[in-house]
Design an enzyme around this catalytic site. Sequence first.
Site, PDB file in Angstrom:
ATOM      1  N   HIS A   1      -4.966  14.282  -9.459  1.00 39.30           N
ATOM      2  CA  HIS A   1      -4.997  12.893  -9.912  1.00 39.30           C
ATOM      3  C   HIS A   1      -3.883  12.577 -10.906  1.00 39.30           C
ATOM      4  CE1 HIS A   1      -8.548  11.671  -7.739  1.00 39.30           C
ATOM      5  NE2 HIS A   1      -9.071  12.858  -8.027  1.00 39.30           N
TER       6      HIS A   1
ATOM      7  N   ASP B   1       0.865  -1.175   0.000  1.00 40.24           N
ATOM      8  CA  ASP B   1       0.000   0.000   0.000  1.00 40.24           C
ATOM      9  C   ASP B   1       0.907   1.232   0.000  1.00 40.24           C
ATOM     10  OD1 ASP B   1      -3.115   0.655   0.874  1.00 40.24           O
ATOM     11  OD2 ASP B   1      -1.693   2.189   1.517  1.00 40.24           O
TER      12      ASP B   1
ATOM     13  N   GLU C   1      -4.438   2.289  -4.489  1.00 43.15           N
ATOM     14  CA  GLU C   1      -2.979   2.291  -4.325  1.00 43.15           C
ATOM     15  C   GLU C   1      -2.468   0.977  -3.750  1.00 43.15           C
ATOM     16  OE1 GLU C   1      -4.532   3.592  -0.343  1.00 43.15           O
ATOM     17  OE2 GLU C   1      -5.178   3.759  -2.395  1.00 43.15           O
TER      18      GLU C   1
ATOM     19  N   ASP D   1      -1.537   9.469 -10.467  1.00 44.86           N
ATOM     20  CA  ASP D   1      -1.302   8.478 -11.517  1.00 44.86           C
ATOM     21  C   ASP D   1       0.191   8.289 -11.772  1.00 44.86           C
ATOM     22  OD1 ASP D   1      -4.020   8.120 -11.788  1.00 44.86           O
ATOM     23  OD2 ASP D   1      -4.187   9.303 -13.632  1.00 44.86           O
TER      24      ASP D   1
ATOM     25  N   ASN E   1      -3.167  12.456  -3.972  1.00 40.79           N
ATOM     26  CA  ASN E   1      -4.257  12.765  -4.911  1.00 40.79           C
ATOM     27  C   ASN E   1      -4.952  14.071  -4.545  1.00 40.79           C
ATOM     28  OD1 ASN E   1      -4.379  10.968  -7.009  1.00 40.79           O
ATOM     29  ND2 ASN E   1      -5.772   9.565  -6.001  1.00 40.79           N
TER      30      ASN E   1
END
Length: 140
Positions: A29, A16, A59, A33, A24
């Site tokens: 975003h 994680d 994630e 990404d 984010n």
Amino acid sequence: QVSRQRNLPAAVLAFDIDRFKAVNDGFGHAAGDAVLRGAAAALSGGMRQGDVLARMGGEEFAALLPASDLTGALNLAERLRQRVTERVPHPAGAGTPLTISIGVAEVPSDPPPDEALIQALEAADAALYAAKRNGRNCVE
């Protein structure tokens, strides 16, 4: 299946990205990404031939490590944790490291293969949450 046929151990990892929601929310975003792509590349580049890496959602990632006992899996997990921090830039800049937490579990040899894999993933997920509770950026 191959590990079982050859009577070899297998292990799973649950990953994680720490504080990914803050990436984010704080940087957008597109930055999130980029972090996901960077983490996936760092993880896959640090795995052995035959290991399988998958994105589980958001994630979260998981990996199946055939022919790996718990000690070997813990050692690989620690190398992967360090690799992500070294290779994946945080959108905030060089002073803010990007970290991951990792849970590790051995695949039990007794139940049928599908059930054994589910049990191992659940155990690795529980270990991942222990890593989060223990301050993140660690392997449990």
